[in-house]
Motif scaffolding. Sequence first.
Motif, mmCIF file in Angstrom:
data_model
loop_
_atom_site.group_PDB
_atom_site.id
_atom_site.type_symbol
_atom_site.label_atom_id
_atom_site.label_comp_id
_atom_site.label_asym_id
_atom_site.label_seq_id
_atom_site.Cartn_x
_atom_site.Cartn_y
_atom_site.Cartn_z
ATOM 1 N N ALA A 12 0.037 8.896 4.967
ATOM 2 C CA ALA A 12 0.646 7.860 5.805
ATOM 3 C C ALA A 12 0.867 6.577 5.017
ATOM 4 O O ALA A 12 1.898 5.894 5.183
ATOM 5 C CB ALA A 12 -0.230 7.601 7.028
ATOM 6 N N PHE A 16 4.385 4.590 3.928
ATOM 7 C CA PHE A 16 4.592 3.141 4.061
ATOM 8 C C PHE A 16 5.059 2.534 2.743
ATOM 9 O O PHE A 16 5.977 1.706 2.713
ATOM 10 C CB PHE A 16 3.295 2.477 4.525
ATOM 11 C CG PHE A 16 3.237 0.993 4.307
ATOM 12 C CD1 PHE A 16 4.029 0.130 5.045
ATOM 13 C CD2 PHE A 16 2.387 0.456 3.349
ATOM 14 C CE1 PHE A 16 3.980 -1.247 4.835
ATOM 15 C CE2 PHE A 16 2.332 -0.910 3.132
ATOM 16 C CZ PHE A 16 3.131 -1.764 3.874
ATOM 17 N N ALA A 277 1.789 -2.376 7.716
ATOM 18 C CA ALA A 277 1.585 -0.963 8.045
ATOM 19 C C ALA A 277 0.684 -0.763 9.252
ATOM 20 O O ALA A 277 0.377 0.378 9.606
ATOM 21 C CB ALA A 277 0.992 -0.236 6.839
ATOM 22 N N HIS A 279 1.070 -0.725 12.328
ATOM 23 C CA HIS A 279 1.583 0.070 13.444
ATOM 24 C C HIS A 279 2.022 1.469 13.018
ATOM 25 O O HIS A 279 2.521 2.227 13.857
ATOM 26 C CB HIS A 279 2.740 -0.668 14.116
ATOM 27 C CG HIS A 279 2.324 -1.926 14.813
ATOM 28 N ND1 HIS A 279 1.447 -1.932 15.873
ATOM 29 C CD2 HIS A 279 2.650 -3.228 14.593
ATOM 30 C CE1 HIS A 279 1.246 -3.180 16.270
ATOM 31 N NE2 HIS A 279 1.962 -3.977 15.510
ATOM 32 N N SER A 280 1.859 1.803 11.744
ATOM 33 C CA SER A 280 2.296 3.115 11.283
ATOM 34 C C SER A 280 1.236 3.876 10.492
ATOM 35 O O SER A 280 1.353 5.094 10.336
ATOM 36 C CB SER A 280 3.557 2.986 10.409
ATOM 37 O OG SER A 280 3.302 2.190 9.257
#
Length: 302
Positions: A12, A16, A277, A279-280
């Motif tokens: 993840a 990003f 990052a 929110h992701s």
Amino acid sequence: MTDPAYPQIDAATWAFIRRTDSYYPPDAVDLSVAEQRAVYDRMCAAFRAPRPAGLDCRDDTVAGVPCRLYTPEAPGPVTIVYFHGGGFVVGGLDSHDDVCAEIAASTRSRVISADYRLVPEHLHPAAFEDARAVAASVQGPLLLAGDSAGGSLAASVAHALRGQADLRGLLLIYPGLGGNRDQGSYLTHANAPMLSRADVVWYAQARHGGREPATPDPTANVLDDTDFTGLPPVVVASAECDPLADDGRDYARHITAAGGRAEWLLDEGLVHGWLRARHSVPRARAAFDRLLDRLLPLTGQG
């Protein structure tokens, strides 16, 4: 894309990093300042989250400095002054708008985001003078916060305002504080994603018009100070995969050695700039939530 030198960075976070690079390339410092600002603004806009509901947001001038004020319903007693990152070269009120809005909503505190002057048009100490002026103008209890270059400003202003302001806390997010660039994390993470040692040197030189002064200056590099007493409680968060990581550790050690309260948080597997990052990337979300938890008691809301 992965890097065998960074097995601790998860998928993840790599996603990003790739998305960030698509807007703001790793060699951005080779662009003109105007180009750097344009690509940085586009990147921040791509990651910008909607503001939480229930905030009054307005632009105003504080102590002669353009600022954005975020006021939640029934705000608590402490005002947070936030200084954005961007190497003293890029960034502004919009680049960190969502971060400031979320801090205001989560802590139920008034937040003032300062649009301090940038280099190369305004060399050091212009940004420091703006930051200090905004902070000094706040009536009542005050907490200083910032990320990256903004973390440097927050720390230097806290040192300058000791005994002159009702400082309740200091929050520094992956700050650059002027540590020794020839040892530790500066070498271990010299080629880290998102920020390299060469980038750090470039921004530091740009802040002074091309050459850093040899004389120690705590208004530029707070680790140059010789007095770490009289400071409010400090929370400093460093990204593990960041040449600046040891700056936060060393600053916290200086404060505790001087009898103060400081907590150093090392965010494992995260990189410089991870705020965008939150929110992701689950790790970034957890790191942000941890900082909000630390802020609550410092703002009188915990």
